[in-house]
Design a protein around this motif. Sequence first.
Motif, PDB file in Angstrom:
ATOM      1  N   THR A  74      -6.328 -67.665 -12.924  1.00 26.17           N
ATOM      2  CA  THR A  74      -6.237 -68.730 -11.920  1.00 26.17           C
ATOM      3  C   THR A  74      -4.907 -68.715 -11.169  1.00 26.17           C
ATOM      4  N   HIS A  75      -3.795 -68.470 -11.873  1.00 30.61           N
ATOM      5  CA  HIS A  75      -2.489 -68.432 -11.200  1.00 30.61           C
ATOM      6  C   HIS A  75      -1.452 -67.812 -12.122  1.00 30.61           C
ATOM      7  N   GLY A  76      -0.243 -67.631 -11.587  1.00 32.05           N
ATOM      8  CA  GLY A  76       0.749 -66.806 -12.274  1.00 32.05           C
ATOM      9  C   GLY A  76       1.641 -67.496 -13.290  1.00 32.05           C
ATOM     10  N   HIS A  77       1.332 -68.733 -13.690  1.00 29.54           N
ATOM     11  CA  HIS A  77       2.163 -69.378 -14.712  1.00 29.54           C
ATOM     12  C   HIS A  77       1.950 -68.733 -16.079  1.00 29.54           C
ATOM     13  N   GLU A  78       3.020 -68.776 -16.880  1.00 25.36           N
ATOM     14  CA  GLU A  78       2.986 -68.100 -18.184  1.00 25.36           C
ATOM     15  C   GLU A  78       1.880 -68.621 -19.098  1.00 25.36           C
ATOM     16  N   ASP A  79       1.544 -69.915 -18.984  1.00 22.63           N
ATOM     17  CA  ASP A  79       0.493 -70.423 -19.875  1.00 22.63           C
ATOM     18  C   ASP A  79      -0.891 -69.923 -19.441  1.00 22.63           C
ATOM     19  N   HIS A  80      -0.920 -69.107 -18.364  1.00 22.58           N
ATOM     20  CA  HIS A  80      -2.187 -68.521 -17.902  1.00 22.58           C
ATOM     21  C   HIS A  80      -2.167 -66.994 -17.866  1.00 22.58           C
ATOM     22  N   VAL A  81      -0.967 -66.399 -17.805  1.00 25.11           N
ATOM     23  CA  VAL A  81      -0.892 -64.928 -17.747  1.00 25.11           C
ATOM     24  C   VAL A  81      -0.019 -64.325 -18.851  1.00 25.11           C
ATOM     25  N   GLY A 374       3.146 -80.706 -10.655  1.00 21.91           N
ATOM     26  CA  GLY A 374       2.210 -79.785 -10.015  1.00 21.91           C
ATOM     27  C   GLY A 374       0.774 -80.085 -10.401  1.00 21.91           C
ATOM     28  N   HIS A 375       0.581 -81.177 -11.137  1.00 20.65           N
ATOM     29  CA  HIS A 375      -0.755 -81.485 -11.663  1.00 20.65           C
ATOM     30  C   HIS A 375      -1.287 -82.787 -11.069  1.00 20.65           C
ATOM     31  N   PRO A 376      -2.606 -82.938 -11.076  1.00 22.78           N
ATOM     32  CA  PRO A 376      -3.216 -84.103 -10.434  1.00 22.78           C
ATOM     33  C   PRO A 376      -3.106 -85.358 -11.285  1.00 22.78           C
TER      34      PRO A 376
HETATM   35 ZN   LIG Z   1       0.181 -73.936 -13.849  1.00 18.98          ZN
END
Ligand SMILES: [Zn+2]
Length: 563
Positions: A74-81, A374-376
Motif C-alpha cells: 500500500t505504501h512505503g512506511h516500515e510497518d508495511h514494507v 496521517g490517519h483518519p
Molecule cells: Zn503508514
Amino acid sequence: MHVDDGKKRLRIIPLGGMGEIGKNLTVFEYGNDIIIVDMGFGFPDSEMMGIDYVIPDISYLNDKKDRVRGIVITHGHEDHVGAIPYLWPKLSAPIYGTKLTLGLIEGKLEEHKTANLKSHLNVIDPEKDKIKLGVFEIEAFRVTHSIPDAVGYIITTPVGKIVHTGDFKLDHSPVDNKNTDIAKLAEVGSEGVLLLMSDSTGAESKGYSPSEKTLEVNFENFCNEASGRVLMAAFSSNINRVQQFINVVHKKNRKLAFAGRSILKNVEIAVRLGYLKVPNGLIIKIEELSKYPDQNVAVMLTGCQGQANSALARMASGDHRQLKTKRGDTVIFSSSPIPGNESSVRTVVDDLFRQGANVVFESSYGSNNAHVSGHPYAEELKMVLSIVKPKYFMPVHGERHHLVHHAKLAEEVGMESKNTFALDNGNVLEIDNVGARMLDRKVQSGLILIDGLGIGDVGEIVLRDRKAMSTEGIYVLICSVDRNTKKIITSPDIISRGFIYMRENEKLVNDTRSEVRRIMARYEGTKNGDWGDAKSKLRDEISRYLFNRTKRQPMVIPVIIEV
Ligand SMILES: [Zn+2]
Ligand SMILES: [Zn+2]
C-alpha cells in the motif's frame, strides 16, 4: 487447514497488524491462489532486549509458497514494507506498488544486498492499471497519507469486491494535490462491496484530522520567532512535510543542511523520482553550517522518536561530531511519539532545554502545532463507511481498542454488529455464497525477532537470559580439575559482571570459593567426574547461596576445565 476441499471460498488471514500498530501482513486465499497485502515490521517492546525489529511469522505459508501469486504494497512506511528483505526470499513472488513505494523498497534492498529482488518489482499506476493475480483482480486507488504515493486496493474476488484502504486520511488540500480518490470509492460502493477493511489508527479521535497543509504556515511562524538556527526532526519518509519545510526555509533566506543517514537517502530517492523539489543552492553540507549566521541556517534531522543513534539524540547528548546544540536554537519535533518512545523523546527534549535550546514538542498535555496525524479521525472513517457501503466490515491497523472503537463507528452509520469482524493475528475470516464467519481455529501467527543479521535465532530463552543478565548480572565460576584425580587444582576463578563490585566484596567472593570447593569435593576420585551433574549442582547451590547472602539472583555460569 485445507482449502482444496472442493468448496470455493475466500479466506482472509491477518498474520500481523491486528491488535498492534506494526508489522502489517494480510493473506487472501481462494482455491489455489494466494495474494499478500503488505509486509511490514514492528518495533520490539522494552522486554525484548537488544532486538532491532519484529517481523510476522509466516510459517502458515510454508507449504503454500508456490500458490502465492503476488505481494501488493500500500505504501512505503516500515510497518508495511520493513519485513520484505527478510520474508521475500522465502516466497519469491512478484511485488506490486506505486513508483515511490518501490523506490523506497529498492533502497532497502540495496542495504540488505537482496538486489536480485529488483527484477520482481512491478510499478502500478493507480490512475489506470488493473492487475490479475490468479483469481484476484486488483486495482489501486490513491489515498492521502503521511507519505506520498500511498494507495488502497480494490480486490475483486470470485465472491465479491473487497476494499482495503491501506493507511489513509481524507486530506482535501494535500501538499502534492493528490487527493484520496473518493470518486473511485463511491463508484465501487455503488457497484456493491462485499468487505471493507479500513485503517483504525485514528478511530478514537473525534472530528477530522487536520490537513498536512496547515503546517507550512506554522513552520513559517517558528522561523519568524526563532532567534537562531531552526532544526526540525521528522520522519524522513514524510516527503510532503520535508517539502513544506524546504519551502519555508527557502522563503526565509535560510540554507538547509540534512543530518542523518535515512533522511539523506530518502531525500535522494524522492528528488530522483520527482516527488521533492529543491531550489538550487539551498542545500549545504552539515560542515558548512558555521559559515553562515545562525539566523540564516536550518537543519532537518533524524531522531523525532528519540532513537538512540539518531542525529538529534547525538546532538542533544553532545556526541555528534559536526552538530552541537547552541543557545538560541529552535528545535521542532514534527512528530508525535509512538507509544513506547515517550521517555526517549523526553530525555532528548530535556537535554536540549538544558543546553539553552527552545524545543517545540508534543507534551503529555497536548499536541503541538508542528505535527498532524496521517490517519483518519472518526468522521472520516464514518464517511468512508457510508460511501463504500460494505456488506461486511473488518477494522484493521490498530491495537484492540482502536479496532473496537472503529467497529462502534460502523454501528453508528448503521452496520449491524454481526457483520463486523474484529480479528486477531492468525484469525481466519471465511466468506462464501452463504455468508461470512470467523473460524474457531487460528493459524500459526506470531513474531520473529530480528537482531543484527540474525532472523529468528534469538528466541524466548535468549531473551530470558538477556533479561536476567541485565537486571541481576552474571557470576561465572571457573574450576580447573585434575584429569586423573578429578580434584580441583587451583582456587576457583570467579568473574562477576553487573552483580557486585568484586573488590569491595572480597569476603563474599572468598566465601563462594569455599562453597564451590565444598561442592566439587564430592566428585573427587570419581571415575568420570560427572561434570554435567556438577555444573547443575554448582548452578543451583551457588545461586541459592548468593541469594541468601544478597537477596539477588545473578545468572550463575559454572565452567569446569580438566587439565
Ligand atoms: Zn503508514
Ligand atoms: Zn501503517
